[in-house]
Write a protein that holds these residues in place. Sequence first.
Motif, PDB file in Angstrom:
ATOM      1  N   CYS A  29       0.826  -1.218   0.000  1.00 23.07           N
ATOM      2  CA  CYS A  29       0.000   0.000   0.000  1.00 23.07           C
ATOM      3  C   CYS A  29       0.855   1.260   0.000  1.00 23.07           C
ATOM      4  O   CYS A  29       0.360   2.347   0.310  1.00 23.07           O
ATOM      5  CB  CYS A  29      -0.978   0.025   1.172  1.00 23.07           C
ATOM      6  N   GLN A  30       2.136   1.137  -0.327  1.00 23.83           N
ATOM      7  CA  GLN A  30       3.001   2.312  -0.465  1.00 23.83           C
ATOM      8  C   GLN A  30       2.604   3.072  -1.726  1.00 23.83           C
ATOM      9  O   GLN A  30       2.240   2.463  -2.740  1.00 23.83           O
ATOM     10  CB  GLN A  30       4.462   1.881  -0.554  1.00 23.83           C
ATOM     11  N   THR A  31       2.648   4.402  -1.662  1.00 27.63           N
ATOM     12  CA  THR A  31       2.264   5.212  -2.811  1.00 27.63           C
ATOM     13  C   THR A  31       3.410   6.140  -3.203  1.00 27.63           C
ATOM     14  O   THR A  31       4.246   6.511  -2.379  1.00 27.63           O
ATOM     15  CB  THR A  31       1.011   6.049  -2.508  1.00 27.63           C
ATOM     16  N   PHE A  32       3.422   6.525  -4.478  1.00 27.37           N
ATOM     17  CA  PHE A  32       4.394   7.501  -4.961  1.00 27.37           C
ATOM     18  C   PHE A  32       3.894   8.070  -6.282  1.00 27.37           C
ATOM     19  O   PHE A  32       3.052   7.480  -6.967  1.00 27.37           O
ATOM     20  CB  PHE A  32       5.772   6.869  -5.145  1.00 27.37           C
TER      21      PHE A  32
ATOM     22  N   GLN B 199       8.176  10.345  -3.411  1.00 28.05           N
ATOM     23  CA  GLN B 199       7.654   9.389  -2.444  1.00 28.05           C
ATOM     24  C   GLN B 199       6.474   9.983  -1.671  1.00 28.05           C
ATOM     25  O   GLN B 199       6.496  11.136  -1.253  1.00 28.05           O
ATOM     26  CB  GLN B 199       8.754   8.972  -1.467  1.00 28.05           C
ATOM     27  N   LEU B 200       5.447   9.175  -1.478  1.00 27.85           N
ATOM     28  CA  LEU B 200       4.269   9.536  -0.694  1.00 27.85           C
ATOM     29  C   LEU B 200       4.072   8.493   0.411  1.00 27.85           C
ATOM     30  O   LEU B 200       4.610   7.388   0.316  1.00 27.85           O
ATOM     31  CB  LEU B 200       3.022   9.605  -1.590  1.00 27.85           C
ATOM     32  N   PRO B 201       3.295   8.796   1.432  1.00 23.52           N
ATOM     33  CA  PRO B 201       3.087   7.825   2.515  1.00 23.52           C
ATOM     34  C   PRO B 201       2.202   6.666   2.074  1.00 23.52           C
ATOM     35  O   PRO B 201       1.498   6.760   1.057  1.00 23.52           O
ATOM     36  CB  PRO B 201       2.402   8.654   3.603  1.00 23.52           C
ATOM     37  N   PRO B 202       2.207   5.564   2.816  1.00 24.00           N
ATOM     38  CA  PRO B 202       1.311   4.440   2.494  1.00 24.00           C
ATOM     39  C   PRO B 202      -0.148   4.860   2.628  1.00 24.00           C
ATOM     40  O   PRO B 202      -0.496   5.752   3.396  1.00 24.00           O
ATOM     41  CB  PRO B 202       1.675   3.384   3.543  1.00 24.00           C
ATOM     42  N   LYS B 203      -1.010   4.205   1.851  1.00 24.44           N
ATOM     43  CA  LYS B 203      -2.452   4.435   1.924  1.00 24.44           C
ATOM     44  C   LYS B 203      -3.091   3.185   2.495  1.00 24.44           C
ATOM     45  O   LYS B 203      -3.162   2.147   1.837  1.00 24.44           O
ATOM     46  CB  LYS B 203      -3.026   4.729   0.535  1.00 24.44           C
TER      47      LYS B 203
ATOM     48  N   VAL C  18      -1.963  15.781  -3.736  1.00 23.64           N
ATOM     49  CA  VAL C  18      -2.482  14.706  -4.577  1.00 23.64           C
ATOM     50  C   VAL C  18      -3.896  14.399  -4.090  1.00 23.64           C
ATOM     51  O   VAL C  18      -4.107  14.165  -2.904  1.00 23.64           O
ATOM     52  CB  VAL C  18      -1.606  13.445  -4.479  1.00 23.64           C
ATOM     53  N   VAL C  19      -4.854  14.416  -5.005  1.00 26.74           N
ATOM     54  CA  VAL C  19      -6.261  14.238  -4.640  1.00 26.74           C
ATOM     55  C   VAL C  19      -6.832  13.053  -5.421  1.00 26.74           C
ATOM     56  O   VAL C  19      -6.707  13.005  -6.648  1.00 26.74           O
ATOM     57  CB  VAL C  19      -7.098  15.496  -4.929  1.00 26.74           C
ATOM     58  N   VAL C  20      -7.427  12.112  -4.705  1.00 26.63           N
ATOM     59  CA  VAL C  20      -8.054  10.937  -5.324  1.00 26.63           C
ATOM     60  C   VAL C  20      -9.542  10.954  -4.993  1.00 26.63           C
ATOM     61  O   VAL C  20      -9.921  10.997  -3.820  1.00 26.63           O
ATOM     62  CB  VAL C  20      -7.415   9.621  -4.828  1.00 26.63           C
TER      63      VAL C  20
ATOM     64  N   ASN D 111       0.854  11.333   5.800  1.00 25.21           N
ATOM     65  CA  ASN D 111      -0.347  10.500   5.766  1.00 25.21           C
ATOM     66  C   ASN D 111      -1.345  11.028   4.743  1.00 25.21           C
ATOM     67  O   ASN D 111      -1.258  12.182   4.287  1.00 25.21           O
ATOM     68  CB  ASN D 111      -1.016  10.452   7.151  1.00 25.21           C
ATOM     69  N   TRP D 112      -2.287  10.153   4.378  1.00 24.62           N
ATOM     70  CA  TRP D 112      -3.417  10.515   3.524  1.00 24.62           C
ATOM     71  C   TRP D 112      -4.598  10.899   4.418  1.00 24.62           C
ATOM     72  O   TRP D 112      -4.903  10.193   5.381  1.00 24.62           O
ATOM     73  CB  TRP D 112      -3.825   9.345   2.643  1.00 24.62           C
ATOM     74  N   ASP D 113      -5.264  12.000   4.086  1.00 24.05           N
ATOM     75  CA  ASP D 113      -6.445  12.433   4.830  1.00 24.05           C
ATOM     76  C   ASP D 113      -7.705  12.132   4.025  1.00 24.05           C
ATOM     77  O   ASP D 113      -7.755  12.370   2.814  1.00 24.05           O
ATOM     78  CB  ASP D 113      -6.390  13.934   5.131  1.00 24.05           C
TER      79      ASP D 113
END
Length: 377
Positions: free
Chosen positions: A69-72, A83-87, A111-113, A130-132
């Motif tokens: 679940c690592q993101t980038f 590099q981005l935090p895991p989701k 970054v918006v999903v 972290n992802w919010d």
Amino acid sequence: MESVQDPGVSPSPLPVLVNDLGTQTDDEPLTQYSISSKALSPVAFDELRRYRCFVTPQGWVLALDPASCQTFLCRPQDGERIQLPPKEQGFPESCKCLLSDMPGAASGSSVVVFDLDDNEMWVCKIGATNWDSHRYEPSMFVKGRIPQLTNIAMGHGIAAVGGRIYFELTAREMGVIDFNGKEGLKLDTIEVDMVDLPLSIRMASMYLVESSGELFLVVIFFDGENVHKIANHAVYKMDFSEPKWCEVDEIGADRVFLLGGDRLGISCFGASCSAGDHGLGGNCIYFLNHVPTTTKSFLHVIDLKTGTEEARRPFITHNGYHMMPVRSPFWLLPTESTLQAQGSFFVPCNLRPLTRRVLFTFSCIFFFFLFLFRTMY
């Protein structure tokens, strides 16, 4: 049938269309179509095979490792990563991704999903840990003035300009997501009349596009109920001082718009890029019209200067037959340099060790002479 490049030839320059046939054929499962050379070749962007990927109108690709679940973020031109935090728990099946601004922008970039099946979105500011998660409930009035919830990104044009994300909302309002306020993320609206559509047009598709810092609206009019035949088109530019949509005859001698892909009328993907840097003619709109219930994909090339239109069939590749892709075709786009984005110096996360040593050595020399100068004077 379009030509196929020899395997020894260098990959097609971006932008390209990507078609994924999965395991339906012994041919290359991931095939890219270069709109400049009109040629097919194997996809050279390995991340599409190894990770779950979401393309953005800015050209960056959000990648999710299904195992960790690592993101980038990854840049297709050269594989540079941010590099981005895991989701945690990954992302839902149907999503759309945008950046609020280019990485390195002075105001920061998020970054918006968007979940296309629910009123939820996830936001990660580049550099955050972290992802919010954010839930929203924008509503619009339909017949009988009965409020009905609407999804921000599904079936609506959506684009990021100047650190804000704009999306179609009602005939009198446009939605805005502001990332730069003191309270953090904020959903708001601006009053602006939507463009008038001819009563004779039964079906149309709309796309919001950011181009050179300006917001455009492109309307594709179909011939009756035939969504593979274009009857007309119209292009508008937003005048934020009013605000209002102003119809224009051109988008720029060195600009092209890239529309569609994914699912017609669902994601409304719209992007832009330079024409001359990628072997394309300017003032053109490339509109991929893909209907997921059929195997037909038409690429319409609209020349705004000459008023002409060309229809291509890029993916007749397997013995002359169309094959249903395992996912809808999508655009893979060029993007700005990570090292210099909108005037702000930005260092990607995977610089080679040699590059790191050079930068470190240069910094040491610089600060040594700075210290020596202050000591002397």
